[in-house]
Scaffold this motif. Structure first.
Motif, mmCIF file in Angstrom:
data_model
loop_
_atom_site.group_PDB
_atom_site.id
_atom_site.type_symbol
_atom_site.label_atom_id
_atom_site.label_comp_id
_atom_site.label_asym_id
_atom_site.label_seq_id
_atom_site.Cartn_x
_atom_site.Cartn_y
_atom_site.Cartn_z
ATOM 1 N N ALA A 465 22.565 34.298 12.320
ATOM 2 C CA ALA A 465 23.613 33.603 12.216
ATOM 3 C C ALA A 465 23.266 32.182 12.320
ATOM 4 O O ALA A 465 23.454 31.075 11.750
ATOM 5 N N GLN A 466 22.373 32.040 13.343
ATOM 6 C CA GLN A 466 21.823 30.743 13.459
ATOM 7 C C GLN A 466 20.960 30.093 12.885
ATOM 8 O O GLN A 466 21.118 28.958 12.587
ATOM 9 N N ASP A 467 20.244 30.924 12.298
ATOM 10 C CA ASP A 467 19.279 30.510 11.276
ATOM 11 C C ASP A 467 20.162 30.054 10.029
ATOM 12 O O ASP A 467 19.503 28.923 9.541
ATOM 13 N N LYS A 498 24.019 23.231 20.875
ATOM 14 C CA LYS A 498 23.380 23.171 21.919
ATOM 15 C C LYS A 498 22.011 23.652 21.808
ATOM 16 O O LYS A 498 21.939 24.888 21.838
ATOM 17 N N VAL A 499 20.959 23.003 21.450
ATOM 18 C CA VAL A 499 19.728 23.275 21.101
ATOM 19 C C VAL A 499 19.086 23.968 22.124
ATOM 20 O O VAL A 499 18.392 25.178 21.775
ATOM 21 N N ASP A 500 19.120 23.559 23.350
ATOM 22 C CA ASP A 500 18.365 24.193 24.584
ATOM 23 C C ASP A 500 18.820 25.675 24.467
ATOM 24 O O ASP A 500 17.927 26.572 24.542
ATOM 25 N N ARG A 501 20.083 26.001 24.434
ATOM 26 C CA ARG A 501 20.360 27.289 24.561
ATOM 27 C C ARG A 501 20.118 28.315 23.392
ATOM 28 O O ARG A 501 19.810 29.338 23.487
ATOM 29 N N TRP A 502 20.000 27.427 22.156
ATOM 30 C CA TRP A 502 19.646 28.234 20.988
ATOM 31 C C TRP A 502 18.204 28.627 21.080
ATOM 32 O O TRP A 502 17.723 29.842 20.963
ATOM 33 N N VAL A 503 17.275 27.828 21.710
ATOM 34 C CA VAL A 503 15.956 28.115 21.879
ATOM 35 C C VAL A 503 15.730 29.127 22.925
ATOM 36 O O VAL A 503 14.887 30.206 22.865
ATOM 37 N N ARG A 504 16.339 28.974 23.872
ATOM 38 C CA ARG A 504 16.378 30.276 24.879
ATOM 39 C C ARG A 504 16.746 31.472 24.363
ATOM 40 O O ARG A 504 15.973 32.500 24.614
ATOM 41 N N ASP A 505 17.747 31.582 23.512
ATOM 42 C CA ASP A 505 18.238 32.799 22.781
ATOM 43 C C ASP A 505 17.012 33.327 22.116
ATOM 44 O O ASP A 505 16.540 34.563 21.918
#
Length: 505
Positions: A465-467, A498-505
């Motif tokens: 879904a994020q993609d 919230k890009v930082d959280r997406w990258v961590r996921d």
């Protein structure tokens, strides 16, 4: 108030009577699915053959495959499968707090790998998919080294029939009575001569290997006072007592900060305490397959070496049934040979038997999810195919995995974290975290996140879904710029992410 020996033995009898309602069914399943656990309602001698009821190993192989799959995808021993986070979300944004939780998770996983966790949990998974449809894993700290500190974990998988459980008002198991078979010599060595009583001391002198039943009773401590500041082995949330059943001698009283038994169930019928699982569903097919295989094994020799039909005195000597054997017969007055000597036709149809076996085996494997969990023959699977396989397993075992998390994994991590925190095996809590904890609170509220292959597969839908969101925003931004919208204004939608959280996921 400490419970008396009479009260504990009386409750053991009551819990045992409730268990006996399930024992015969568990025994029937164990004999055909997990033969080495078939000591539930029948007392087997050491070394006795355990496969008397087994004529086909399909159920045994399928149950082991399912247990291996759950172990390898939920709690793999080769890679970290858990992480910790503070329940207050804002605290997880503090660098030193996040570093501390990551270090705690790493230390817990290392302690599990250094213990007998892998072997004990595998036995529990076999019980979970097998006769009991539930497991019972005892977690305790090993004796600390001479220098003090943390001694490590010790796990013990309890066999069905050796423990009895009770639930609280919310359906959670909060009471376990387990029977431990120990020799007199082992009892004396563990608890010492002053605690075991005259009977054990006398037995050690004459028959040191005679066995006795030691009962361990663990239940909620009704007299526990959490806020009075008194901490000790008799003032803990869970009360524990050891006693010898035969001599009615109490050996030890103590307690636990966390419930030391992990008792997950595959599924549970309303109003029942013990579990029900795939082996209960597959039992009719398993019994039918074993009976059909037994009949075939008895009938096959008749088809390969059928009985003979002979006229009286038609055979000279004894009939020779060996390969290339010669038999001299008399035609008895010019009668055809077929009327003098013939072999009986048993009408056994081997092809039809194989069709029946194939249907039964396929049904059993489907119930244990073997057809979905086993890798198919052929070229090596791609990473995408492996990911799809994990997603399929997650959908098949979704409800069971939810119960495993609440009844097994969460209590396991809380128990391990508590033991290591009290023995100084974890780093001190950061001051930023300690300052936010209330007075008298020794440990923070933790959220446990699982990162095994199956847990990652569960979160794949979120990543997909994020993609799609990123792709949509990219196309939208390009369309706005093409329509003459200033780039800075067109890129404002990205500020919502919230890009930082997406990258961590």
């Amino acid at each position: 108030m400490a419970a008396s020996v009479t009260a504990l033995l009386k409750r053991r009898t009551e819990l045992q009577a409730e268990f006996l309602q399930y024992a015969d069914l568990m025994q029937e399943i164990a004999e055909r699915v997990i033969p080495h656990r078939s000591n539930i309602s029948k007392l087997l001698s050491p070394g006795e053959r355990q496969t008397r009821e087994v004529f086909d190993s399909t159920a045994i192989d399928s149950a082991q495959t399912l247990a291996h799959s759950i172990h390898g995808t939920l709690t793999p021993s080769t890679q970290p499968w858990l992480s910790l986070a503070i329940r207050q979300e804002e605290l997880n944004e503090i660098g030193e707090v996040k570093d501390w939780t990551e270090d705690c998770a790493r230390r817990i996983h290392a302690a599990l790998r250094q213990s007998n966790w892998t072997t004990a949990v595998h036995e529990m998974y076999l019980d979970l998919v097998g006769p009991a449809a539930m497991g019972c894993l005892f977690v305790e700290e090993k004796p600390p080294p001479a220098s003090g500190g943390f001694g490590g974990f010790r796990f013990a998988a309890q066999a069905p029939g050796s423990y009895y459980v009770a639930e609280d008002a919310e359906g959670r198991i909060d009471t376990v009575f387990r029977d431990i078979s120990l020799t007199a010599r082992a009892i004396l060595r563990k608890w010492g001569p002053d605690q075991v009583g005259d009977k054990i001391r006398e037995t050690v002198a004459t028959k040191p290997d005679q066995r006795f039943t030691v009962l361990q009773a663990v239940m909620p401590n009704e007299d526990y006072a959490a806020g009075d500041g008194k901490r000790g082995r008799l003032n803990m949330p869970w009360r524990s007592c050891y006693l010898i059943v035969e001599t009615r001698k109490k050996l030890e009283e103590g307690g636990f900060e966390e419930f030391p038994f992990l008792c997950p169930r595959w599924a549970k019928t309303s109003g029942e305490t013990y579990g029900r699982g795939p082996s209960h569903t597959a039992l009719p097919d398993i019994k039918t397959l074993n009976v059909a295989k037994e009949f075939l094994l008895k009938a096959a020799p008749l088809a390969m070496f059928p009985p003979t039909l002979e006229l009286d005195d038609s055979v000279v000597g004894e009939l020779d049934l060996r390969p290339t054997g010669r038999n001299i017969v008399s035609t008895m007055g010019n009668r055809p040979l077929s009327e003098t000597l013939a072999f009986m036709d048993t009408h056994l149809k081997m092809d039809l038997s194989q069709i029946i076996f194939a249907d039964l085996r396929q049904g059993i494997r489907r119930i244990y999810f073997s057809d979905q969990l086993e890798l198919q023959e052929g070229p090596q699977m791609t990473a995408t195919e492996v990911q799809v396989r994990y997603e399929l397993m997650q959908r098949l075992l979704g409800p069971t995995l939810g119960r495993l998390e609440s009844e097994f994994l969460n209590p396991l991590v809380e128990r391990c974290f508590g033991i290591m925190a009290r023995t100084g095996a974890l780093l001190p809590m950061p001051e930023a975290l300690r300052a936010r904890m209330g007075p008298g609170v020794a440990l923070p509220d933790l959220d446990i996140e699982y990162e095994g292959p199956l847990a990652r597969a569960q979160r794949t839908v979120e990543l997909v879904a994020q993609d799609r969101v990123i792709g949509f925003l990219g196309a939208l931004t390009q369309a706005m710029i093409a329509a003459g919208v200033p780039p800075a204004q067109a890129a404002m939608a990205w500020d919502l992410l919230k890009v930082d959280r997406w990258v961590r996921d």
